[in-house]
Design a protein around this motif. Structure first.
Motif, PDB file in Angstrom:
ATOM      1  N   GLY A 498       0.798  -1.228   0.000  1.00 39.70           N
ATOM      2  CA  GLY A 498       0.000   0.000   0.000  1.00 39.70           C
ATOM      3  C   GLY A 498       0.822   1.264   0.000  1.00 39.70           C
ATOM      4  O   GLY A 498       0.316   2.345   0.339  1.00 39.70           O
ATOM      5  N   ARG A 689      -5.704  -2.922  -5.672  1.00 41.14           N
ATOM      6  CA  ARG A 689      -4.287  -3.182  -5.408  1.00 41.14           C
ATOM      7  C   ARG A 689      -3.868  -4.573  -5.875  1.00 41.14           C
ATOM      8  O   ARG A 689      -2.800  -4.742  -6.494  1.00 41.14           O
ATOM      9  N   ILE A 716      -3.652   1.469  -5.794  1.00 42.91           N
ATOM     10  CA  ILE A 716      -2.804   1.076  -4.661  1.00 42.91           C
ATOM     11  C   ILE A 716      -3.584   1.209  -3.349  1.00 42.91           C
ATOM     12  O   ILE A 716      -3.457   0.369  -2.446  1.00 42.91           O
ATOM     13  N   ALA A 717      -4.416   2.222  -3.255  1.00 44.75           N
ATOM     14  CA  ALA A 717      -5.171   2.459  -2.021  1.00 44.75           C
ATOM     15  C   ALA A 717      -6.390   1.553  -1.885  1.00 44.75           C
ATOM     16  O   ALA A 717      -6.889   1.341  -0.774  1.00 44.75           O
ATOM     17  N   VAL A 719      -8.175  -1.670  -1.481  1.00 39.22           N
ATOM     18  CA  VAL A 719      -7.943  -3.062  -1.084  1.00 39.22           C
ATOM     19  C   VAL A 719      -9.206  -3.907  -1.236  1.00 39.22           C
ATOM     20  O   VAL A 719      -9.244  -5.072  -0.838  1.00 39.22           O
TER      21      VAL A 719
END
Length: 742
Positions: A498, A689, A716-717, A719
């Motif tokens: 992350g 992600r 990326i942030a 989940v």
């Protein structure tokens, strides 16, 4: 439109899947080549047909049939010709002449109503006369059945299956409950049965239809990776499909459970609905895993001595986690080795191999795909095969169209240790087959990256095993493989944790090209794939892989493949083409198999054209290149993994799609010299992600992301992964709890 009549002299070519036939028609001594879709045809039959005379650019003049009628021979010469053509097994030209001479115009009536009289003809015994009559009758019945079923749009191959399954009862099945065929016949799904039912006049609220529709929804969910569906979701989806209220769906579930078609299981406040086969498949996998997970009593000093010997022989020093893995394989029947790229999985596997070799153990290495197996072989120096090949998949037309693994409970793998790589790709069904082929005491080492996407097939095997906490899991975290100036590995780990990644393009192998419009992204992508990256990584443009999160949309697989095909493999007079539902297939195209075909034959040939290896099975995700399209034989030749040659009849081209671009999910287990990933915008459930991490780790030497920085940051942030409905973890834990109570 023209009309012609004549006898079928001989059949030059026939595609049994779709009925496409090339035949020679005898028209009072003149020969005419006829092509078209014939449901059921035999040499010696008399045809009346409508169609057009055309001049084929390759095969010359021919008659393209549009419609036809079969007329049973109605004169002595025609009867003799028909019987002597081989249409009836056991009757050749000489015997046909004697039969017709004996019975004249009464020949066919005698064969149908008084077959015992055939023994009056010299050379025919009573037993042979009965066999001939049965054969003649079956031919008549099958012809009638083919014509009947063709009226419902059923192709020849499927019609033959239906006839063989039901015989004379097929008319009753089709007219009263065509949905029964979905249970009895491979290849008849709900949609085919539903189309027939509509033509027959069966109501949309039929109990047969609702039960079949419910099961269809479960099978569709299976195709999306789910082992079960929550009752609420099943009822909603089935109701939408069938056009009935959800409560009408729920009222049929008990009946289906009594019929043992489904299993309903209460999990907390929810009710889970499984197709019965999948429930027991998952349960049996859990049982077999528990039985194989044996603890071994070994001396710590002996293990330490063995590890020291391996380090000395290999001139390496294992990290603490790698030593933990080596200690674990000595103590446990099942060990899971997991870790991201560059964390030393290959070094650890090599250490495990050496450990068992010093023990004198027999070891098998395997992976889910040919590419993954090839990489495993190159990394370890020990031959690895696909799991399917290790289990000796076999079967085909000679086995009634079924396939199976030769290795099973009755014929297990006689080996001490099995090491499976890329375990995140192994689905529930393949896991079951693998465990069934293991003898008690076989040790398993399952290697994979638990942060990768789950398998394409149903289940979530690796993650469920880890989450159960019932098996020894060794997590490798220390990064070893990190070349100077390389960022693929370090950025992949940052994504997984992350953390933000730098997109300033100072890296030698991780590039970001910011573009805001679809047109700009496509232009940059084509430039990278065709012109820039092949030279940069010393590879062919076909080896550069475009990966995208989506199938639909302007930057989805379907649209991207059309664009990339145009620029990477444009049309040419030298290249044969074949039109298919998604567009066109062209010689030289990069393609992917999109479903498991356990019966498809493949061959490996040497430079002189001799077959040096052969086998069965082409699987979902296998990638190859079209070598030839043959209009005459109606076959497309594809070369997979640069060596395996597979021939596809035109009727099977729905198993292929273009693969210049593939979804990130389908790229699992593969590694490419360079990857190009267009990321502009898309559904949050896909742009997460886990998916970004999987895409980045497919690149060996270079990755280029084209699109918005903001999108990369959001992935990326994010989940939130698309939930996969599986309960292998629960089944494993339940069995473990039951054992503690005993």
């Amino acid at each position: 439109m023209s009309r012609i009549e004549g006898y079928v002299d001989y059949v030059r070519f026939r595609n049994e899947d779709n009925g496409y036939t090339v035949l020679s028609l005898d028209m009072d001594g003149d020969e005419e080549t006829v092509v078209g879709m014939f449901q059921f045809i035999h040499e010696g039959e008399f045809l009346s047909m409508d169609g057009d005379f055309v001049d084929h650019p390759v095969h010359g003049p021919q008659f393209q049939m549009k419609t036809y009628e079969i007329t049973m021979p109605n004169d002595i010469t025609s009867m003799e010709r028909y019987l002597g053509s081989g249409a009836v097994k056991g009757i050749g030209p000489a015997l046909a002449k004697r039969i017709v001479k004996k019975f004249k115009m009464d020949t066919f009536r005698v064969m149908e109503e008084e077959p015992e009289r055939l023994s009056e003809v010299k050379g025919i015994s009573e037993r042979k006369s009965r066999e001939m009559a049965v054969e003649f009758s079956e031919k008549q019945e099958m012809r009638q059945a083919m014509m009947f079923l063709s009226g419902y749009g059923i192709n020849t191959n499927l019609a033959v299956k239906i006839f063989k399954e039901y015989g004379e009862h097929l008319y009753e099945v089709v007219r009263t409950n065509p949905y029964q065929m979905t249970d009895d016949i491979d290849g008849v799904g709900f949609k085919i049965a539903d189309e027939i039912a509509q033509k027959v006049g069966i109501g949309s609220d039929s109990d047969f239809r609702i039960v079949s529709g419910i099961f269809y929804v479960l099978m569709q969910a299976l195709g999306e990776g789910h082992v079960y569906l929550p009752k609420e979701i099943l009822c909603r989806n089935a109701g939408r499909l069938l056009g009935v209220a959800p409560e009408d769906i729920e009222s049929h579930l008990l009946e289906m459970m009594i019929q043992k078609k489904i299993v309903m299981k209460e999990e907390g406040e929810e009710t889970f609905i499984y197709a019965a086969v999948e429930y027991y498949l998952e349960l049996n996998v859990a049982k077999m895993l528990r039985e194989l997970n044996i603890d071994y009593d070994v001396s710590p000093s002996e293990v330490e001595t063995m590890i020291g010997r391996i380090e000395s022989n290999s001139d390496i020093t294992f990290a603490p986690e790698q030593k933990e893995a080596l200690e674990a394989i000595a103590r446990y029947g099942i060990v899971i080795l997991t870790g991201g790229p560059g964390t030393g999985k290959t070094t650890t596997i090599n250490g495990i191999i050496q450990y068992f070799e010093q023990e004198g153990a027999d070891i098998r290495l395997a992976a889910p795909t040919g590419r993954a197996a090839k990489r495993m072989t190159e990394a370890t120096g020990v031959e690895a095969t696909t799991i399917h090949r290790m289990l000796e998949i076999t079967g085909g037309a000679e086995d009634g169209g079924t396939s199976h693994f030769e290795r099973n409970e009755q014929n297990p793998l006689e080996t001490d240790v099995i090491i499976i790589d890329e375990m995140s790709m192994v689905d529930l069904q393949l896991m079951s087959a693998l465990l069934r082929a293991a003898i008690p005491g076989t040790r398993f080492v399952f290697v994979g990256d638990s942060n990768q996407l789950p398998s394409v097939g149903a289940g979530n095997v690796l993650r469920d095993m880890i989450d159960s906490k019932e098996f020894k899991v060794v997590q490798l975290n220390q990064i070893f493989r990190q070349e100077e100036g390389s960022h693929i590995v370090s950025y992949a780990h940052a994504i997984n944790e992350g953390q933000p990644i730098s997109m300033d393009n100072k890296s030698k192998d991780f590039f970001f090209l910011e573009r805001e419009s679809i047109g700009d992204i496509l232009g940059v992508m084509i430039y990278l794939v065709r012109d820039k990256l092949p030279k940069y990584v010393n590879a062919h443009p076909y080896d550069i892989q475009v990966l995208t999160p989506m199938r639909k949309g302007e930057l989805g697989v379907e649209k991207l493949n059309q664009v990339l095909q145009e620029y990477l493999n444009p049309p040419s007079e030298e290249k044969m083409e074949r039109h298919v539902p998604f567009g066109v297939l062209r010689e030289g195209d990069k393609v992917m198999q999109i479903k498991n075909n356990y019966q498809q034959e493949w061959k490996v040939k040497n430079q002189k054209g001799f077959t040096v290896d052969e086998g069965l099975g082409v699987f979902n995700g296998d990638m190859g290149r079209i070598n030839q399209i043959n209009e005459y034989t109606e076959k497309v030749t594809v070369v997979f993994d640069d060596i395996r040659v597979v021939e596809y009849p035109f009727a099977m081209l729905d198993e292929l799609e273009l693969a210049y671009a593939v979804t990130i999910h389908k790229s699992q287990g593969s590694e490419y010299p360079a990857v190009v990933m267009p990321l502009l915008t898309g559904p949050r459930v896909l742009f997460n992600r886990n998916l970004l991490y999987t895409g980045v780790t497919r690149a060996k030497s270079c990755i280029a992301i084209v699109g918005r920085k903001h999108t990369v940051g959001e992935m990326i942030a994010n989940v939130n992964e698309q939930r996969r409905y599986s309960t292998l973890r629960q089944r494993i834990c339940e069995i473990a709890a039951d054992e503690l109570e005993m």
